[in-house]
Design an enzyme around this catalytic site. Structure first.
Site, mmCIF file in Angstrom:
data_model
loop_
_atom_site.group_PDB
_atom_site.id
_atom_site.type_symbol
_atom_site.label_atom_id
_atom_site.label_comp_id
_atom_site.label_asym_id
_atom_site.label_seq_id
_atom_site.Cartn_x
_atom_site.Cartn_y
_atom_site.Cartn_z
ATOM 1 N N ILE A 381 0.700 -1.124 -0.180
ATOM 2 C CA ILE A 381 -0.018 -0.159 -0.135
ATOM 3 C C ILE A 381 1.311 1.255 0.068
ATOM 4 O O ILE A 381 0.822 2.735 0.011
ATOM 5 C CB ILE A 381 -0.940 0.076 1.453
ATOM 6 C CG1 ILE A 381 -0.503 0.298 2.406
ATOM 7 C CG2 ILE A 381 -1.614 -1.307 1.460
ATOM 8 C CD1 ILE A 381 -1.073 0.074 4.404
ATOM 9 N N HIS A 554 6.015 1.992 -39.961
ATOM 10 C CA HIS A 554 5.098 1.278 -40.219
ATOM 11 C C HIS A 554 5.075 -0.232 -40.159
ATOM 12 O O HIS A 554 5.808 0.175 -41.186
ATOM 13 C CB HIS A 554 3.845 1.630 -41.301
ATOM 14 C CG HIS A 554 3.024 0.952 -41.965
ATOM 15 N ND1 HIS A 554 1.167 0.440 -40.410
ATOM 16 C CD2 HIS A 554 2.515 -0.321 -42.684
ATOM 17 C CE1 HIS A 554 0.957 -0.519 -40.945
ATOM 18 N NE2 HIS A 554 1.238 -1.069 -41.780
#
Length: 577
Positions: A381, A554
């Protein structure tokens, strides 16, 4: 004929080497001249051949260990030959205790040079060792004090070992699903011992690299616990009980942080662990409860669920990953839920109890009392500064909420003492600590440099990865900024489809009037690699136009960033606007 195989001396300046890989295992036959192991130094990698034929009877050094030259690493002998004398000669017992490890290098520059400052760095994590190296590069005489292992939490019990385990989990899940890639394989199983060994090898290799860098830059390394005596001196207590006084002109405190354990009844029960304990589990639990849905908690939930374990996450806030963009947070929550992770948000843990050989975690949610049982409970936590008993209060260093107060130059209120990393409570990330270390070192050396937190990226290593830099949409609203958003789904990206990970998005937040990019949030394969482009865009105060006019390759994940920018102007080319 029996013999001891040793770490060879491969050059005049070589004093130690890393035993990187064994080509043979205990019980294997080996012929004279056959490769037995590989050795690495900071300059080379060499294969070492066996001196004699026989059986590899004992391996004295694990892969990844750093060993002095001429120290025995293995015993070769006939199958039934008595090797007790050789083991004794090697300093090992009948069980084959490890050979002597190399001492940490100590390079002390004893020459007094006019104008050189004595700089001491307390803590050898990613902030401390980088600060030490940069200070040395700038011509200072530098001493680094470290009580544990060099590399700190990040290299030893944090970033590196966690990501190593996560990679194994990713590969395991890919192999299990390989039929959808057109590849048929047999039964797939997890060898946890070997996964842990690989983690250890990688960690040790990186730690050895840090040692080598410090040595090369003539940083004097002292092992021991540092405590401030005065504004100009530190007392180091070594493990053998001896002490050493270190006098300095400037000090950089980089002691890092420790897991924070809340005062929940039962948190001290056996089986309740922190992140360090989770990394060193002897076996994988079939069930686990994770208290905390922040970055560390979600990474472990991802890791264990990929290995097919039943995971329950308990988070006090109404959403997981509270520091991330809410849309991204919701997407990863949905992804984990589909994988079987039980996410409970808006709940408070009240007690942990033992029920037989299991642990029962009691919690409340919407005024309802609930519970869940598991083999292990992981508490993640938050973290707290590791500054106890290092003498800060005695010399008047200002603290706030348990952290060291610093300005943007990384200075404390004591003019010659700086602090960096987690112990300052700024942004508790390794790359932030490293940058703060550079800032501190340069300011000590006469420059005027400020730490800029605007372009700090945050990464979450889940599947698919999450990365973020700059303002979230929620933060932009809080600041009253008139902004616009461009979102491109990874389901329209060819590379993401190829990778079978097309559930994410790229989200770009920009100023509505100037179109300056203010924040970028990515959930996609390799998000942690491509966030650097977005961080650079923020650093250069780039506009949408400047990204649009940059040609992207690409097929790549990175082209989705350009498409999200285009979507900000309602002109995405590979998705309906």
């Amino acid at each position: 004929m029996s013999c001891l195989e040793i770490m060879p001396k491969l050059g005049l300046t070589m004093t130690e080497g890393i035993l990187a890989k064994w080509h043979k295992r205990e019980g294997d036959k080996i012929e004279k001249g056959e490769v037995l192991f590989e050795v690495e130094t900071d300059k080379l990698t060499n294969e070492v051949e066996a001196k004699d034929s026989g059986i590899v009877r004992k391996i004295l050094v694990e892969e990844g260990e750093t060993v002095k030259c001429l120290v025995p690493v293995a015993v070769i002998a006939a199958e039934n030959e008595d090797i007790s004398n050789l083991l004794k000669e090697a300093g090992a017992d009948e069980e084959g205790a490890p050979a002597e490890k190399a001492e940490e290098p100590k390079c002390v520059d004893t020459l007094e040079k006019a104008g050189i400052k004595n700089v001491v760095v307390v803590g050898g994590g990613p902030g401390g060792y980088i600060a030490a190296i940069r200070a040395a590069q700038l011509g200072n005489k530098v001493t680094l004090i470290e009580n544990a292992e060099l590399g700190g939490t990040c290299l030893n019990v944090g970033c590196i070992p966690t990501k190593t385990l996560l990679h194994s989990a990713d590969v395991y899940s890919e192999i299990k699903d390989s039929r959808n890639l057109g590849i048929d394989v047999g039964e797939v199983s997890i060898n946890w011992d070997n996964i842990q060994k690989r983690k250890k090898r990688i960690t040790k290799r990186l730690v050895a690299g840090v040692k080598g860098l410090l040595s090369y830059n003539k940083v004097n390394v002292i092992k021991g616990f540092a405590k401030m005596e005065t504004e100009k001196s530190i007392l180091v207590t070594k493990k053998d009980g001896g002490t050493e006084k270190v006098v300095f002109d400037h000090a950089i405190i980089s002691t890092g942080s420790l897991p924070f354990l809340p005062s929940i009844p039962g948190i001290d029960l056996e089986g309740v662990i922190d992140s360090t304990g989770a990394l060193n589990l002897k076996s994988l639990p079939e069930t686990i409860v994770i208290i905390g849905g922040g970055v560390i908690g979600i990474e472990f939930a991802n890791l264990l669920s990929l290995f097919g374990k039943k995971v329950t996450v308990l988070e006090m806030l109404p959403f997981v990953l509270p520091s991330m963009d809410r849309q991204i947070s919701n997407l990863i929550a949905d992804k984990l839920s589909k994988r079987g992770v039980a996410l409970n948000t808006g709940c408070k843990v009240t007690k942990i109890e033992r029920e037989g050989n299991r642990l029962k975690v009691n919690f409340t949610k919407k005024a309802e009392n609930l519970s869940v049982e598991a083999e292990k409970v992981l508490v993640v936590i938050g973290r707290q500064a590791n500054i106890e008993n290092i003498g800060l209060e005695e010399i008047g260093i200002k603290l706030e909420k348990g952290f060291i107060c610093v300005d943007d130059h990384m200075k404390t209120n004591v003019k010659n003492i700086y602090a960096i990393g987690d112990c300052t409570g700024k942004i508790m990330l390794a790359h932030v600590a490293s940058e703060q270390g550079v800032v501190a070192a340069e300011n000590i050396s006469g420059r005027s440099v400020k730490m800029d937190y605007k372009t700090v990226p945050c990464c979450v290593y889940v599947k698919p990865e999450i990365a973020s830099v700059g303002l979230t949409e929620e933060r932009a609203k809080e600041k009253g900024i008139d902004y616009k958003v461009g979102v491109f789904p990874m389901s329209a990206n060819g590379k993401a489809m190829i990778s079978k990970d097309s559930d994410g998005i790229v989200k770009v937040i920009s100023d509505k009037k100037t179109e300056e990019i203010l924040g970028v949030h990515i959930m996609a394969p390799r998000a942690t690699d491509i966030i650097g482009e977005a961080a650079l865009a923020l650093r250069l105060e780039a506009t949408l136009h400047e990204v649009i006019t940059t040609v992207h390759p690409h097929p790549t994940i990175s082209e989705a960033f350009k498409e999200a920018v285009l979507a900000s102007q309602k002109r995405a080319l590979n998705f309906v606007n």
